[in-house]
Design a protein around this motif. Structure first.
Motif, PDB file in Angstrom:
ATOM      1  N   ARG B 545       4.107 -21.820  38.002  1.00 35.66           N
ATOM      2  CA  ARG B 545       3.617 -22.889  37.140  1.00 35.66           C
ATOM      3  C   ARG B 545       4.544 -24.102  37.087  1.00 35.66           C
ATOM      4  O   ARG B 545       4.616 -24.783  36.074  1.00 35.66           O
ATOM      5  CB  ARG B 545       3.327 -22.361  35.735  1.00 35.66           C
ATOM      6  N   TYR B 546       5.265 -24.366  38.187  1.00 39.21           N
ATOM      7  CA  TYR B 546       6.175 -25.511  38.098  1.00 39.21           C
ATOM      8  C   TYR B 546       5.469 -26.862  37.914  1.00 39.21           C
ATOM      9  O   TYR B 546       6.027 -27.738  37.260  1.00 39.21           O
ATOM     10  CB  TYR B 546       7.161 -25.535  39.273  1.00 39.21           C
ATOM     11  N   PRO B 547       4.226 -27.045  38.446  1.00 34.08           N
ATOM     12  CA  PRO B 547       3.604 -28.341  38.138  1.00 34.08           C
ATOM     13  C   PRO B 547       3.406 -28.525  36.635  1.00 34.08           C
ATOM     14  O   PRO B 547       3.556 -29.638  36.115  1.00 34.08           O
ATOM     15  CB  PRO B 547       2.256 -28.267  38.854  1.00 34.08           C
ATOM     16  N   GLU B 548       3.104 -27.418  35.948  1.00 34.30           N
ATOM     17  CA  GLU B 548       2.899 -27.505  34.503  1.00 34.30           C
ATOM     18  C   GLU B 548       4.236 -27.773  33.796  1.00 34.30           C
ATOM     19  O   GLU B 548       4.294 -28.538  32.825  1.00 34.30           O
ATOM     20  CB  GLU B 548       2.272 -26.213  33.976  1.00 34.30           C
ATOM     21  N   ILE B 549       5.303 -27.137  34.260  1.00 31.15           N
ATOM     22  CA  ILE B 549       6.622 -27.383  33.661  1.00 31.15           C
ATOM     23  C   ILE B 549       6.996 -28.850  33.850  1.00 31.15           C
ATOM     24  O   ILE B 549       7.467 -29.529  32.938  1.00 31.15           O
ATOM     25  CB  ILE B 549       7.700 -26.479  34.305  1.00 31.15           C
ATOM     26  N   LEU B 550       6.733 -29.331  35.059  1.00 31.64           N
ATOM     27  CA  LEU B 550       7.034 -30.724  35.383  1.00 31.64           C
ATOM     28  C   LEU B 550       6.289 -31.657  34.438  1.00 31.64           C
ATOM     29  O   LEU B 550       6.854 -32.617  33.896  1.00 31.64           O
ATOM     30  CB  LEU B 550       6.573 -30.970  36.821  1.00 31.64           C
TER      31      LEU B 550
END
Lengths: 259, 557
Positions: B545-550
């Motif tokens: 979920r790194y796009p969401e963290i970003l």
């Protein structure tokens, strides 16, 4: 075109933000080698598209391939092939330019000596040697674009994505950026960049994709897209701009006579 | 973002009862001030919060969570204070004094410790509006009290009126006193954060601050020493002693004004009111200054490019890159400095006030172990949102990482940086605590346990960082916390991290506290295990979920 693998190929890429469809089924094609321009008015979905292609934003639908590799299925292979300069110059502000490059190189597992060698060359070419040990937060817009580009080039990617690389950049720095990019593409690498500056796109690109309201409205070799007109005229026609702002109605209070 | 801009325009124009006359005032070169009441700022704040919540389930859930927590705190505080009516008058008054003081200190320190608990307006957005200082002050104040936690504070404080006020006349005085105490909490909190952020942005400021951290801890010991002066372990006498020490502090005066009534109370109210006004003025002055002062924290001709010890010891690669970058940020970024400053001060104050709270002489183990453990938790609290400070720059890591392992390494680098600072600090803390407790050998179990607790806290923090990340604003001027509407997420992360870290630490802390100091040999392996487990889970989650963290860490505020 069927026999070669494109540098970038998306199929029906979709992104919604709540009710709003930012990108509605984009089929972006970028052939290998040279400059490709992605043009479109503000809010057309250029940044959203580039973010999805570079793996920074998860698409709601569709696929994106780079050199034939799925961005979201084969991230390791894709990420080592691409370099990115996102919009907004979001950099690590509290590192110096040199440290930023070193950080980038180390993250990608390039040996330290190699990173140092490449950084030194990039800093020299970008004319940043004097500012190399200043913090990025103190850089001007042009310097930030240059250090951002240097960071994106450090691992020698096959495809480079630049979101508005020339926005807010003075002519001198812009010239440096263009020179570096020309050298980079001369060896067969690909640069995909978004821009509002039609003259620049016209001067650099051999391939243009025009976006409007989340769709690609025209795409192909530059001469095909502009079809004898200037790119600016072709662009205004493609995105359906009607001359707002010149009319007589409204804004009657604006100006010195209204007080 | 369009919504935010609309909010500003709509809010200000809507409130200036004639937006056009305000504008023509500018045009004709009159005073130029727009007539804007505090209501505009309240509405603006509400809109910003609502806008911040829109379209994000996590943020909404966080908001609901913090509302529930605030209602619980408000209700509990109110009934606790109201129930004091049943207690003897002097005990009730003394307890209220202590509770009011705790409330005030809470407002000063909690926002420093956990960025983002307190979301407020960014005054730099108002800088271009033609507002007089008075308008700006009342407006910022109105916006500051518009929130879940300010309301909870107010409700809780009103319990004192029920609990203490001697009669109808007393109730009126009481209401005023409570309002003043509340206003004091807000303006003092704002002044401290604004002034600190100003200080921290200068190069000398951080050195001054390092010294003052020690000073603050020492001053915090004073009431303690007074209390310890000959008082037996009688809780009532202890309370009386503490309350008498706090008698002439602002909170003490507020509590006494509610309880005593009469002309003396009125005088105390007047003093409080003046204090609120003075601090409010100072706050606005600090704010105005901060808005037009450049960030001097970076005005060096060049940074030293010397490589730290860590960089030389670690193998070349992402781990070393992230760890050394984090250490540089702890030094160079004002936000990092504030976090560490607050962690150290609060740890010092909390840890060493335990000595004197007189509860039937806490055991040697508690005296020696507790400060280190509290310190470890406070430091771990700095790591519940490890990607927060990177924020918008995190894309650089995201475009380089192609696997869960890469993210795990990244988090490990961040943990390593925290540990590099924290382990020596905790060691010192353990030695000091052991000295104060009178048994130097206890420093060994104290240090080992503290390290273990730190590991457990970091493990939890890795998970909260990935699951409920939030934006830490880049601008320190206003010392705003999270972007409006994200306060709930920040609260959930901090509070959840603290509780979970505490619970996970129990297996190593409890046996030592209960008199088995040898158990501490297991603390470090346990801490390493929990932090490894946390990183392992968090690495996988982050990759997914790194796009969401970003997105969550780079919201504009």
């Amino acid at each position: 075109m069927a026999d070669i693998v494109e540098a970038v190929r998306t199929r029906q890429l979709v992104k919604r933000f709540g009710q709003q469809v930012a990108v509605g089924g984009v089929d972006l094609i970028v052939p290998r080698g040279g400059f490709a321009g992605l043009v479109g008015p503000n809010g057309a979905g250029k940044t959203t598209t580039l973010s999805m292609v570079t793996g920074l934003l998860r698409p709601d639908g569709g696929t994106a391939h780079i050199d034939g590799l799925d961005v979201w299925r084969e991230p390791i292979a894709v990420k080592s092939r691409i370099g990115v300069l996102p919009e907004g110059l979001r950099l690590f502000e509290r590192l110096s330019g040199r440290e930023l490059l070193a950080y980038n190189g180390q993250l990608r597992g390039i040996p330290k000596e190699e990173v140092e060698r490449r950084s030194a060359e990039l800093l020299r070419v970008m004319d940043l040697v004097d500012s190399a040990d200043k913090l990025v937060v103190d850089y001007s817009t042009g310097m930030r674009k240059k250090i951002g580009l240097a960071a994106a080039l450090l691992h020698n990617p096959a495809v480079l994505f630049l979101d508005e690389p020339f926005e807010g950049v003075d002519p001198v720095s812009a010239n440096t950026l263009v020179e570096v990019l020309r050298r980079y593409t001369a060896s067969g690498s690909t640069v995909v960049f978004s821009s509002h500056v039609m003259e620049l796109v016209e001067r650099l690109c051999d391939w243009v994709s025009v976006m409007s309201r989340g769709q690609i409205v025209a795409q192909g070799p530059l001469d095909e897209v502009r079809a004898g007109r200037s790119l600016n005229e072709a662009f205004l026609g493609l995105v359906g701009a009607h001359g707002h702002g010149g009319g007589e109605e409204g804004l009657s209070w604006l100006g010195a006579t209204s007080a | 973002m369009a919504g935010r801009d609309l909010g500003v325009n709509g809010g200000v124009n809507g409130g200036a009862d004639s937006g056009v006359s305000g504008m023509s005032g500018v045009g004709t070169g009159a005073t130029g001030a727009v007539r804007v009441g505090p209501g505009v700022f309240v509405r603006l704040k509400l809109r910003l919060v609502a806008g911040g919540l829109r379209g994000s389930g996590t943020r909404l859930a966080g908001f609901v969570f913090s509302v529930i927590a605030a209602v619980v705190v408000a209700g509990f505080g109110f009934f606790l204070l109201a129930a004091l009516r049943a207690a003897p008058a002097d005990v009730a008054r003394d307890l209220t004094t202590v509770l009011f003081t705790m409330q005030l200190l809470g407002w000063v320190f909690v926002p420093l410790l956990a960025f983002g608990l307190d979301d407020t307006l960014d005054p730099s957005r108002l800088a271009l509006f033609p507002l007089r200082t008075g308008q700006l002050a009342t407006g910022m104040f109105a916006a500051s009290i518009t929130g879940v936690w300010p309301l909870a504070t107010l409700v809780a404080a009103f319990g004192a009126v029920v609990g203490l006020a001697p009669g109808a006349g007393g109730a009126v005085v009481g209401v005023v006193a409570v309002l003043l105490q509340f206003a004091l909490c807000i303006v003092l909190s704002r002044l401290v954060t604004t002034a600190l952020s100003g200080v921290l942005r200068t190069r000398r400021g951080r050195d001054v601050l390092a010294v003052s951290a020690i000073f603050v801890v020492l001053v915090a010991q004073l009431p303690n020493l007074l209390v310890n002066g000959g008082l037996a372990a009688d809780p009532l006498a202890m309370l009386g002693g503490l309350a008498s020490a706090l008698r002439w502090t602002p909170s003490g005066m507020a509590a006494h004004a509610v309880a005593d009534g009469g002309p003396a109370a009125l005088a105390e109210l007047a003093v409080l009111a003046i204090l609120v006004l003075v601090i409010g003025r100072l706050w606005i002055a600090a704010l105005r200054r901060a808005l037009v002062t450049a960030d001097a924290s970076t005005e060096a001709s060049a940074v030293r490019s010397s490589r730290g010890l860590l960089a030389r010891v670690l193998p070349d690669g992402p781990l070393a890159a992230v760890a050394t970058k984090e250490l540089k940020y702890a030094r160079r970024d004002p936000r990092g400095r504030v976090g560490w400053f607050a962690a150290i001060v609060v740890t010092g104050v909390l840890a060493f006030t335990m000595n004197g709270d007189g509860r039937a002489a806490p055991s040697l183990a508690v005296l020696a172990i507790a400060p280190g453990c509290i310190g470890a938790l406070m430091i771990a609290l700095q790591a519940v949102n490890i990607f927060g400070i990177d924020g918008r720059s995190l894309w650089m890591n995201s475009v380089a990482y192609g696997s869960a392992r890469d993210w795990r390494t990244d988090i490990a680098g961040r943990h390593l940086a925290v540990a590099t600072i924290a382990v020596p600090l905790l060691t010192v803390l353990a030695v000091v605590a052991a000295l104060l407790a009178g048994e130097l050998p206890w420093a060994v179990p104290a240090a080992l346990t503290a390290w273990g607790v730190l590991g457990a806290g970091l493990g939890v923090g890795a998970l909260t960082s990935v699951l409920i990340p939030y934006t830490v604003p880049e601008r320190l001027n206003a010392f705003t916390g999270a972007a409006p509407g994200q306060g709930g997420v920040a609260f959930a992360a901090s509070f959840g991290g603290l509780i979970a870290g505490g619970v996970l630490s129990l297996p190593i802390v409890l046996p030592v506290l209960l008199g088995s100091p040898w158990f501490c040999v297991l603390a470090v392996p346990y801490g390493l295990l929990v932090s490894w487990g946390g990183r392992r889970l968090a690495g996988g989650l982050a990759f997914g979920r790194y796009p969401e963290i970003l997105a969550a860490t780079s919201r504009a505020n």
